[in-house]
Scaffold this active site. Structure first.
Site, PDB file in Angstrom:
ATOM      1  N   LYS A  99       0.821  -1.220   0.000  1.00 53.91           N
ATOM      2  CA  LYS A  99       0.000   0.000   0.000  1.00 53.91           C
ATOM      3  C   LYS A  99       0.850   1.263   0.000  1.00 53.91           C
ATOM      4  CE  LYS A  99      -4.014  -2.182   2.186  1.00 53.91           C
ATOM      5  NZ  LYS A  99      -3.441  -3.513   2.482  1.00 53.91           N
ATOM      6  N   ARG A 100       1.811   1.324  -0.893  1.00 56.16           N
ATOM      7  CA  ARG A 100       2.678   2.495  -0.975  1.00 56.16           C
ATOM      8  C   ARG A 100       2.019   3.600  -1.794  1.00 56.16           C
ATOM      9  NH1 ARG A 100       4.891  -0.465   2.474  1.00 56.16           N
ATOM     10  NH2 ARG A 100       7.147  -0.668   2.658  1.00 56.16           N
TER      11      ARG A 100
END
Length: 283
Positions: A99-100
């Protein structure tokens, strides 16, 4: 232009071969304890490798949650690298759930870490957060396309707090989630694909009628949908059909606890996966 078969097409084929289910590799403390393992790097390694031993080459994809490895620092990240490599060796697609999301050179750094051929953290796809603007993800989108990998971008998540952002509408009436889907759909049109493009979307299987109430056109994406919430979070085939009506053949249902709770038994993990996959077969 990539010379590799794109991630979307590889995923589409894997779903038809093994069933449309992604197995999370989530070595959090309670599961480690349930398995009789220590809550440390060695416990995380034993847990993860048992899942891969049981299901590698038998499932559409694995999805290791990076946070459960990163909590142990560099040694934990080293185990994540092992998991990614072992998934590849087993012939199973690996979606790194990281989830960057950032801007400029920092986003390029994340892209290099999770999508570059030169990085040991690069699986077959990575999850991304679009809340600095979908355009900020372009370094990752472009590198995914070039390297034959994929991304899954958050749109409608199952946590109750997500609605305050994702359901919000702009002055033209388009929801934040709808805008994310629309912009990724435009990106996919620019990518060569036989079945589906490299840019996928995360939509929780527990979001009810949100897709319809927000007027989101899922079919326009021409990409895959990663659907967490299967099993322990309460979603099943009926919920998936309700949320993803019309695009069920591109939904990758993600299940973690319902399957992982049957470990450390190899046969128990295989039975749990087989049952989940049979329930989630839509085509």
């Amino acid at each position: 232009m990539t010379t590799k078969q794109g991630f979307g097409d590889r995923l589409y084929e894997a779903m038809r071969k093994f069933g449309p289910v992604c197995v999370g590799i989530d070595p959090h403390s309670s599961l480690l304890a349930q398995w009789g393992l220590s809550d440390d790097v060695e416990g995380v390694r034993a847990f993860s490798m048992t899942v891969i031993e049981a299901l590698g080459g038998k499932v559409a994809a694995f999805k290791p949650q990076a946070a459960f490895f990163e909590r142990f620092g560099s040694r934990g990240v080293g185990v994540l690298e092992e998991v990614i490599g072992a998934s590849k060796d087993a012939g199973t697609l690996c979606i790194v759930d990281a989830k960057r999301g950032d801007i400029g050179s920092t986003m390029r750094g994340y892209a290099d870490a999770f999508l570059s051929d030169d990085s040991p953290l690069a699986g077959d796809a990575v999850t991304l957060s679009p809340y600095l603007g979908v355009g900020s993800l372009m370094p990752a989108l472009e590198l995914a396309h070039e390297s034959g990998r994929g991304v899954f971008v958050l749109a409608l998540t199952s946590n109750p707090e997500g609605a305050s952002v994702q359901h919000a509408r702009s002055v033209d009436g388009v929801s934040v989630a709808g805008a994310v889907v629309g912009q990724l759909a435009t990106f996919n049109t620019k990518c060569d694909a036989h079945h589906i493009g490299p840019a996928g979307i995360v939509i929780g299987a527990t979001v009810g009628d949100s897709v319809r109430s927000l007027g989101i056109d899922l079919a326009a994406l021409k990409g895959a949908f990663l659907a967490p919430g299967i099993g322990a979070q309460g979603a099943g085939p009926m919920q998936v059909r309700n949320v993803f009506a019309g695009v069920e053949d591109t939904v990758l249902a993600s299940s973690s606890r319902a399957i992982l709770a049957q470990g450390p038994s190899i046969e128990g993990l295989r039975r749990a996966y087989g049952q989940t996959a049979s329930e989630m077969t839509f085509v």
